[in-house]
Scaffold this active site. Sequence first.
Site, PDB file in Angstrom:
ATOM      1  N   ASP A 182       0.834  -1.203   0.000  1.00 48.53           N
ATOM      2  CA  ASP A 182       0.000   0.000   0.000  1.00 48.53           C
ATOM      3  C   ASP A 182       0.873   1.258   0.000  1.00 48.53           C
ATOM      4  O   ASP A 182       0.365   2.380  -0.109  1.00 48.53           O
ATOM      5  CB  ASP A 182      -1.003   0.001   1.162  1.00 48.53           C
ATOM      6  CG  ASP A 182      -0.324  -0.023   2.519  1.00 48.53           C
ATOM      7  OD1 ASP A 182       0.915  -0.182   2.581  1.00 48.53           O
ATOM      8  OD2 ASP A 182      -1.041   0.117   3.535  1.00 48.53           O
ATOM      9  N   GLU A 195       8.629  -4.638  10.771  1.00 49.53           N
ATOM     10  CA  GLU A 195       9.122  -3.342  10.286  1.00 49.53           C
ATOM     11  C   GLU A 195       9.596  -2.476  11.454  1.00 49.53           C
ATOM     12  O   GLU A 195       8.866  -2.273  12.440  1.00 49.53           O
ATOM     13  CB  GLU A 195       7.994  -2.629   9.507  1.00 49.53           C
ATOM     14  CG  GLU A 195       8.406  -1.267   8.986  1.00 49.53           C
ATOM     15  CD  GLU A 195       7.491  -0.731   7.889  1.00 49.53           C
ATOM     16  OE1 GLU A 195       6.574  -1.459   7.440  1.00 49.53           O
ATOM     17  OE2 GLU A 195       7.697   0.429   7.497  1.00 49.53           O
ATOM     18  N   GLU A 238      -1.709  -5.723   8.053  1.00 50.71           N
ATOM     19  CA  GLU A 238      -0.999  -5.050   9.147  1.00 50.71           C
ATOM     20  C   GLU A 238      -1.723  -5.285  10.466  1.00 50.71           C
ATOM     21  O   GLU A 238      -2.944  -5.164  10.544  1.00 50.71           O
ATOM     22  CB  GLU A 238      -0.921  -3.540   8.876  1.00 50.71           C
ATOM     23  CG  GLU A 238       0.026  -3.186   7.763  1.00 50.71           C
ATOM     24  CD  GLU A 238       0.281  -1.687   7.645  1.00 50.71           C
ATOM     25  OE1 GLU A 238      -0.061  -0.926   8.577  1.00 50.71           O
ATOM     26  OE2 GLU A 238       0.819  -1.281   6.603  1.00 50.71           O
ATOM     27  N   ASP A 279      -1.422  -6.072  -0.662  1.00 45.70           N
ATOM     28  CA  ASP A 279      -1.605  -5.464   0.670  1.00 45.70           C
ATOM     29  C   ASP A 279      -3.067  -5.088   0.882  1.00 45.70           C
ATOM     30  O   ASP A 279      -3.670  -4.420   0.042  1.00 45.70           O
ATOM     31  CB  ASP A 279      -0.765  -4.171   0.724  1.00 45.70           C
ATOM     32  CG  ASP A 279       0.101  -4.099   1.961  1.00 45.70           C
ATOM     33  OD1 ASP A 279      -0.069  -4.939   2.858  1.00 45.70           O
ATOM     34  OD2 ASP A 279       0.953  -3.192   2.010  1.00 45.70           O
ATOM     35  N   LYS A 325      -1.305  -9.420   2.478  1.00 47.27           N
ATOM     36  CA  LYS A 325      -0.580  -9.011   3.697  1.00 47.27           C
ATOM     37  C   LYS A 325      -1.511  -8.130   4.515  1.00 47.27           C
ATOM     38  O   LYS A 325      -2.217  -7.283   3.943  1.00 47.27           O
ATOM     39  CB  LYS A 325       0.701  -8.246   3.352  1.00 47.27           C
ATOM     40  CG  LYS A 325       1.436  -7.752   4.606  1.00 47.27           C
ATOM     41  CD  LYS A 325       2.856  -7.292   4.319  1.00 47.27           C
ATOM     42  CE  LYS A 325       2.945  -5.913   3.708  1.00 47.27           C
ATOM     43  NZ  LYS A 325       2.305  -4.839   4.498  1.00 47.27           N
TER      44      LYS A 325
HETATM   45  O1  KIV Z   1       3.482  -1.183   1.745  1.00 48.16           O
HETATM   46  C1  KIV Z   1       4.634  -1.614   1.760  1.00 48.16           C
HETATM   47  O2  KIV Z   1       5.443  -1.316   0.878  1.00 48.16           O
HETATM   48  C2  KIV Z   1       5.036  -2.465   2.864  1.00 48.16           C
HETATM   49  C3  KIV Z   1       6.470  -2.903   2.939  1.00 48.16           C
HETATM   50  C4  KIV Z   1       7.385  -1.789   3.125  1.00 48.16           C
HETATM   51  C5  KIV Z   1       6.672  -3.977   3.933  1.00 48.16           C
HETATM   52  O3  KIV Z   1       4.242  -2.809   3.669  1.00 48.16           O
END
Ligand code: KIV
Length: 281
Positions: free
Chosen positions: A42, A179, A112, A81, A110
């Site tokens: 994202d 992170e 968060e 994401d 993914k």
């Molecule tokens: O959105 C993104 O690019 C990320 C990475 C930096 C892990 O979540």
Amino acid sequence: MKITDFYNYRKPGPKISMVTAYDYTLAALAAESAVDCVLVGDSAAMVMHGHPSTLAATPELMALHTAAVARAVTGKLVIGDMPFLSMRKGLGPAMETVELLARAGAQAVKIEGLDGHGDLISHIVQSDLPVMGHLGLTPQSLNRLGGYRTQGRDQASAEKLVEQALELERRGCFALVLECVPAALAGRVTNLLKIPVIGIGAGPQTDGQVLVMQDLLGLYPAAPSFVKKYLDGRRLLTEALNNFDGEVKNSVFPAVKRTKDENSERDQSLADAPYGAAVHR
Ligand code: KIV
């Protein structure tokens, strides 16, 4: 690297490299490179659209970028994401975003954080779409965190992070992004978990590293300080643009002879080229 390579990962294994990509052209480079897997992050909201944070990413925006990347990347895992708030609207709407990303070509998503969407993570895993966790500095929590700061520095927050990492593994995540946490904490989590831990700004002890492609190529003007630039991309590309400008202004490009040669080659190649190539080249 495919999803089964993640499932079969045994520690200490070979380090895993992951880069972000958001568009067809750079995703094709990632596909041709030795890099193991591709994340449609994202961070697209910042890197591709110039927003100050990732909060501006929407399901539709993520699906558009995911589709472009998936067209370029075959044989490597493409992870999409889940954007800000998309996990927080109840199971049905959250699964609609998951479906949008999966139909755009994401082979995994993914997510968060964990608080409040553990059940969603289990539901996605049980729906046969693999989930990658993401803890530590979760940029979607920017308003709560009050800035992009290293997380897990005090004992209580470090312990909470360890607990959450174990919980994500229990819920079936196939990998975890950590992170901006202290290297020792990242090392501890990496040793505790069976699934691979991929770090960013979290030191060298994790099972792999992820970087934003435009950061590592030196293209994004505001890369975080932990980023290593593998190319002075902004300088090189600006130089190329200035060379083009200079040659146009000085009537060096296009050269008369070159145009003629190119045209005859082009006529031949267009005869065989697919429609898209004929239009664009
Ligand atoms: O959105 C993104 O690019 C990320 C990475 C930096 C892990 O979540």
